[in-house]
Write an enzyme that holds these catalytic residues in place. Structure first.
Site, PDB file in Angstrom:
ATOM      1  CB  CYS A  76      10.575  27.459  67.162  1.00 30.79           C
ATOM      2  SG  CYS A  76      10.126  27.813  65.464  1.00 30.79           S
TER       3      CYS A  76
ATOM      4  CD  GLU B 218      13.979  28.601  61.478  1.00 26.53           C
ATOM      5  OE1 GLU B 218      13.298  27.635  61.771  1.00 26.53           O
ATOM      6  OE2 GLU B 218      13.949  29.172  60.374  1.00 26.53           O
TER       7      GLU B 218
ATOM      8  CG  HIS C 149       6.676  27.775  69.417  1.00 25.89           C
ATOM      9  ND1 HIS C 149       7.370  28.939  69.182  1.00 25.89           N
ATOM     10  CD2 HIS C 149       6.457  27.188  68.207  1.00 25.89           C
ATOM     11  CE1 HIS C 149       7.573  29.043  67.877  1.00 25.89           C
ATOM     12  NE2 HIS C 149       7.036  28.006  67.260  1.00 25.89           N
TER      13      HIS C 149
END
Lengths: 348, 388, 150
Positions: A112, A80, A234
């Site tokens: 992400c 990103e 994550h």
């Protein structure tokens, strides 16, 4: 079976401690560190960005697999914080590893989890024999606005997974995704810093997607948490991934290897790649790994992996732990200079 | 080949000349040189202009035509030629005129050098100077011009044990000479400890090891010696001229503590006139950094390799020493306006040989040498002058 | 720098592509089509060669007044490096305490951003170097103490 042929990771060699950032804003550093479970975060040098990190990580992966560029049929880079809004990161990586011109390339963006979307795409084109090997990269040099909660965690790093069918070190047995429209975190075109929904990023966003995807992938594999040697999710801070892993039924023994955010911060698209790399650095043949990525906006990609005998033959030096241990502490002034937070006006 | 003499000189003060443009500087010194020579514009056969950076600093190329025009020579349609070799542009412009006259093509040439370094910001002028090195593989890679000379200095230190005090003595000596030169940019003495304590620019070179980036202009009139007495009785003969080149990038050199191009250019100039370094009475060398003066003294052969630093420290290059060097103050203290510097060196020597150098006069000066180089001495020009 | 001016040397900068002269068996960087040692015979005898990216510091200096575009690094280390194959190159050595870099130290290449045309212009990437071995910071502390005593 198709899976990971090689992997590589890269973390910049500078770090700033949570207490140092807090002192600038008159905040309680130890409270912030404890609340977020983030004690330091990586900081890229003035000459490092998504492209340089992607190249360094990919070169390590290529060296480990003893592959040359002509064996690569696709490169997809998920980030990103691509340096260009228009012009691909992936073509620069391709040139820098000698993979041009006979390949396809594109950049991905899904907050992400753009990098894991790239892994899934590679699995698809390797599976239907379009390419021999595909490279998926997850990398970010994200920034939090000064003083924002994100400033304590937003860091830099990334990893590369080469996906193929020959000499696979970890088979990808199953993958699935869970995707909704959930605006928990975003950055508008042209804006320097992202915005987020505060506590809304938790329950309806990160937890809902990671939990659902985790359950789906285990259903698909017909597995239970105790079947896995490692789990990695994550990790936007050091707390969320622990809570998610525990809620799914995993123990500290299973999640601690892949949990890096307490020491390097949130590397966004890089996080799951770095966590998985840290696991592959020490994994033994037969080990099973569950990986669940999360990207705001929002979605999760789940992977069920089994480590093969091939991993024992691979040179696994230049580990994630080596990179973490070489990180040198810098102060906020240097951090501000390196990250372009100084207003230079028109002087340059 | 015909003998060539210098029959007129003109120079501005070097420095921050905010109120003067390049063309005005060119006119001012050109007129002064013509007046000094006692010629009229009708006597001029050609104009040579030394200029390094008008394109970068002023977005103006074709400065030969510009200066010819502004000096009123356009209606005579005089051939005007710009010469560029970074900081050696001035010395090289003189050599071009020298060769044209010696070869019999022309009789009288005006050679002007002019540079405006303060019409741009400090960082732009520094980058402009870097363009004298390899812009792509040195400057763009992060090497400043000073950092390249810092690498040279470190190698000289490693090879010969050159010290901080010896480097500082060079700058202090040049400032002392400048204190006797009213045309110098920095006409004041400087304590060597001030040099040693000045801010670090690139280890081991400090701020006061470095010459400034100045505005300035200088001009000389060159004439075939056989026709010189028609105009003046104080002609100074150019009896030797040498030029040599080297790799543009420092990293492609075999030795990092030497400037071989200077050595070769000097040998050629000495051969021209059958003289040797010990015959010289006064010299001007290209001290863009203190280390450059030390190396130049060694390359010309004034001192043995490895001895120039100590000799400088002992005062042998000061007025009254065995080889007064940079009596003008040098680039360090007279100032350094790249295109004009090589010509300013010649003017200082003409004044010394004419006996017009005032408080800094070297007694009985008969033979003089000027060494001017560009980049990290990828071009070097040496001239030897003799009083007639 | 114009786009084509950088673009035509991408592989030289990204991948340390230089030249190998088949006549003198010597290596050259950056790429050149003519080897001065071999004269005109070398034309057509120069092959592309990818340098390993390992080398040794010949001389290093710490730059306190940064080159344009390098302001964010200051102070930083610039060095002449001898690549293992022979040719020398001028490069920044990054990710280190610049004062600790000494002649003879081993270095290896890294992929870094070299600069940019402007905030909206093209980005330039290429090769810089890092120390192969981490320097011993204890030694440098001792140096600092000695310096203070002097």
């Amino acid at each position: 079976m198709n899976g990971i042929v090689s992997y590589g990771a890269y973390i910049p060699s500078h770090k700033i401690e949570t207490g140092e950032i807090a002192s600038v804003w008159g905040a309680d550093g130890s409270a912030w560190a404890k609340n977020l479970n983030v004690y330091s975060k990586s900081v890229p040098g003035p000459d490092e960005d998504v492209i340089t990190i992607a190249v360094e990580a990919t070169r390590i992966a290529m060296k480990r697999a003893k592959l040359n560029g002509t064996k690569i049929g696709a490169i997809y880079t998920g980030s990103e914080s691509h340096p260009y809004a228009v012009k691909p990161t992936s073509t620069i990586v391709a040139e820098a590893i000698g993979a041009t011109p006979n390949l396809t390339a594109a950049d991905f963006e899904f907050a992400c989890k753009a990098g894991t979307a790239a892994i899934q795409t590679c699995l698809g084109i390797v599976g239907n024999k379009q390419v021999e090997n595909g490279i998926a990269i997850g990398v970010d040099t994200s920034q939090g606005a000064p003083g924002d909660a994100l400033e304590y965690s937003a860091s830099a790093g990334g990893g590369t997974m080469i996906i193929g069918k020959e000499k696979v070190i970890a088979t990808i047995n199953h993958t699935t995704s869970y995707t909704t429209d959930t605006p928990d975190f975003w950055r508008r075109e042209g804006q320097k810093y992202p915005r987020h929904g505060g506590r809304f990023t938790g329950k309806p966003a990160f937890f809902k997607h990671v939990m659902m995807c985790g359950k789906m992938i285990m259903d698909m594999a017909g597995s239970k948490p105790e079947d896995y040697d490692y789990v990695v999710t994550h990790q936007p801070n050091g707390k969320f991934p622990i809570r998610a892993a525990k809620s799914l039924g995993f123990t500290e023994e299973q999640y601690k290897t892949g949990l890096l955010t307490p020491r390097i911060g949130n590397t966004y698209s890089g996080a799951i790649f770095l966590g998985l790399s840290a696991i592959l650095d020490i994994a033994k043949p037969g080990d099973r790994i569950l990986a669940v990525a999360y990207g705001s906006g929002a979605g999760s990609d789940g992977f069920d992996l089994t480590v093969t005998d091939e991993i024992a033959k691979m040179d696994r030096s230049e580990t994630v732990e080596d990179m973490i241990s070489r990180m040198e502490i810098i102060n906020y002034a240097t951090y501000a200079k390196y990250r372009g937070k100084l207003n230079m006006g028109d002087s340059k | 080949m015909r003998d060539v003499s210098i029959i007129g000189v003109g120079i501005t003060k070097f420095g921050e000349l905010w109120d003067k443009s390049l063309r005005e500087l060119g006119l001012e010194t050109g007129l002064a040189a013509i007046n000094d020579a006692g010629i009229t514009s009708n006597d001029i056969d050609a104009l040579y202009i030394g200029n390094m950076a008008a394109g970068s600093t002023l977005q103006q190329e074709h400065v030969s035509a510009l200066i010819a025009d502004y000096c009123g020579l356009a209606n005579q349609n005089i051939p005007a030629t710009r010469v560029e070799a970074a900081s050696a542009s001035g010395g090289l412009a003189i050599r071009q005129a020298y060769m044209a006259i010696a070869g019999g093509f022309i009789d009288v040439a005006v050679v002007g050098g002019a540079e405006k370094m303060t019409d741009v910001s400090d960082s732009e002028s520094s980058y402009t100077v870097s363009m004298g090195s390899d812009e792509q593989w040195e400057a763009k890679a992060g090497a400043t011009f000073t950092s390249l000379h810092a690498i040279i200095a470190q190698n000289h230190i490693l090879e010969y044990g050159t010290t901080r005090e010896q480097l500082s003595a060079v700058a202090a000596k040049n400032h002392y000479h400048a204190s006797l030169n009213p045309m110098a940019q920095f006409p004041f003495a400087l304590d060597p400890t001030a040099v040693s304590k000045s801010g670090m620019v690139s280890t081991p070179l400090r701020m006061l090891d470095c010459a400034p980036n100045s505005d300035g202009a200088a001009a000389v009139v060159l004439c075939a010696s056989e026709k010189a007495q028609k105009y003046t009785d104080k002609a100074i003969k150019i009896i030797g001229s040498g030029q040599a080149s080297d790799t543009l990038s420092l990293h492609h050199r075999k030795y990092l503590h030497r400037f071989p191009a200077i050595n070769i250019a000097a040998k050629k100039a000495f051969e021209d006139c059958n003289k040797k370094p010990s015959d010289l009475d006064v010299i001007e060398v290209h001290d863009n950094f203190t280390i450059s003066e030390i190396i130049a003294l060694e390359e010309i052969g004034v001192f043995n390799r490895g001895e120039a630093a100590q000799k400088s420290m002992e005062g042998e290059t000061r007025l009254g020493g065995i080889m007064p060097t940079n009596t003008s103050g040098g680039l360090k203290a007279r100032g350094h306006a790249p295109g004009a510097t090589g010509i300013a060196q010649i003017i200082e020597l003409v004044k010394q040989l004419r006996g017009e150098a005032g408080d800094r006069q070297v007694e009985n000066a008969k033979l003089a040498l000027a060494e001017n180089h560009g980049g990290t001495a990828a071009t070097a020009v040496v001239h030897i002058l003799e009083a007639e | 720098m114009s786009v084509p001016r950088f673009w035509r040397e991408l592989d030289t900068r990204y991948n340390l592509i230089g030249s190998y002269c088949k006549i003198t068996n010597t290596y050259h960087y950056p790429r050149r089509s003519f080897n001065p040692e071999a004269g005109r015979d070398s034309i057509g005898s120069m092959e592309d060669y990818q340098f390993k990216g390992t080398g040794t510091v010949v001389t290093a200096t710490v730059v306190h007044q940064a080159q344009t575009g390098y302001e964010m690094f200051g102070p930083y280390c610039m060095a002449i490096i001898e690549l293992d194959e022979g040719p020398r190159i001028t490069s920044q050595i990054v990710d280190c305490e610049p004062n600790n870099v000494k002649s003879g130290m081993k270095v290896k290449s890294v992929f870094r951003k070299l600069g940019e045309d402007s905030e909206s212009g093209i980005l330039h990437y290429g090769t810089k170097f890092i120390l192969s071995e981490k320097t011993n910071t204890e030694d440098s502390n001792e140096d600092t103490i000695e310096n203070i005593e002097l």
